[in-house]
Design an enzyme around this catalytic site. Sequence first.
Site, PDB file in Angstrom:
ATOM      1  N   GLY A 114       3.405   6.795   7.672  1.00 21.09           N
ATOM      2  CA  GLY A 114       4.711   6.706   7.196  1.00 21.09           C
ATOM      3  C   GLY A 114       5.508   5.594   7.694  1.00 21.09           C
ATOM      4  O   GLY A 114       6.844   5.587   6.956  1.00 21.09           O
ATOM      5  N   ASP A 152      -0.035  -8.042   1.403  1.00 18.25           N
ATOM      6  CA  ASP A 152       0.491  -6.364   1.411  1.00 18.25           C
ATOM      7  C   ASP A 152       1.697  -6.072   1.477  1.00 18.25           C
ATOM      8  O   ASP A 152       2.410  -5.260   2.112  1.00 18.25           O
ATOM      9  CB  ASP A 152      -0.355  -5.568   2.509  1.00 18.25           C
ATOM     10  CG  ASP A 152      -0.252  -4.133   2.283  1.00 18.25           C
ATOM     11  OD1 ASP A 152      -0.434  -3.697   1.166  1.00 18.25           O
ATOM     12  OD2 ASP A 152      -0.034  -3.311   3.408  1.00 18.25           O
ATOM     13  N   HIS A 179       0.950  -1.080   0.100  1.00 16.77           N
ATOM     14  CA  HIS A 179       0.018   0.128  -0.185  1.00 16.77           C
ATOM     15  C   HIS A 179       0.929   1.171  -0.198  1.00 16.77           C
ATOM     16  O   HIS A 179       0.412   2.332  -0.545  1.00 16.77           O
ATOM     17  CB  HIS A 179      -1.001   0.220   1.208  1.00 16.77           C
ATOM     18  CG  HIS A 179      -0.537   0.076   2.535  1.00 16.77           C
ATOM     19  ND1 HIS A 179      -0.178  -0.821   3.335  1.00 16.77           N
ATOM     20  CD2 HIS A 179      -0.328   1.431   3.040  1.00 16.77           C
ATOM     21  CE1 HIS A 179       0.422  -0.463   4.482  1.00 16.77           C
ATOM     22  NE2 HIS A 179       0.254   0.931   4.339  1.00 16.77           N
ATOM     23  N   SER A 235       4.495   2.464   7.684  1.00 14.41           N
ATOM     24  CA  SER A 235       4.218   1.031   6.970  1.00 14.41           C
ATOM     25  C   SER A 235       5.373   0.704   6.149  1.00 14.41           C
ATOM     26  O   SER A 235       6.153   1.616   5.311  1.00 14.41           O
ATOM     27  CB  SER A 235       2.934   1.182   5.960  1.00 14.41           C
ATOM     28  OG  SER A 235       1.871   1.365   6.792  1.00 14.41           O
TER      29      SER A 235
END
Length: 181
Positions: free
Chosen positions: A120, A53, A21, A122
């Site tokens: 930020g 993800d 993402h 992730s």
Amino acid sequence: VIGFGSGFNFYPVGVIATSLHVVLSEGSYMDVKFPTHGVYEEVYIVGLDTQSDLAVLRIKGKNLPTIKTMRSVEVEVGDKVFTISNPEGYVNTMSEGIVSAARIIDGELLYQISAPISQGSSGGAVFNEFGEVVGVVAATSITGQNLNFAVPVEELDTIKAFETSITLKEINEYLKTNSKN
């Protein structure tokens, strides 16, 4: 800037793990920044997994700093963990916490961690107390406090590499086409 995130490099030539993402933040441009090695504007996506993800990026680097990923380290509830990420754009922020739980969410194992993270973070690395990467920062619950989640680092092994590297523009077109099928 449309979005920003974190990642970690595990080969000196520039092979970077991050959250998918982060890559798909609706932008048409992506770069990778190293605090002491500069900005890399030619970024290619070499593999991704929508279920976990995760994405793997490639840049044309040389002698870049790396961290070791440990695919066989056991993680237990109560283990101390540390994250290094870029919350709200504050580069290389370190946070400390514990593994609060191991949860199955949407059919995927996630570690619930108490180490503070925010937008930020992730894609950042989650380390155990021995400095071994055990997870990738995935998400935080905005409706709770300190409900943060990480994907086990072993999920990087399930990512199948593309036959050729692709750009952000190409991946956006690919995902649009395949989401209709």
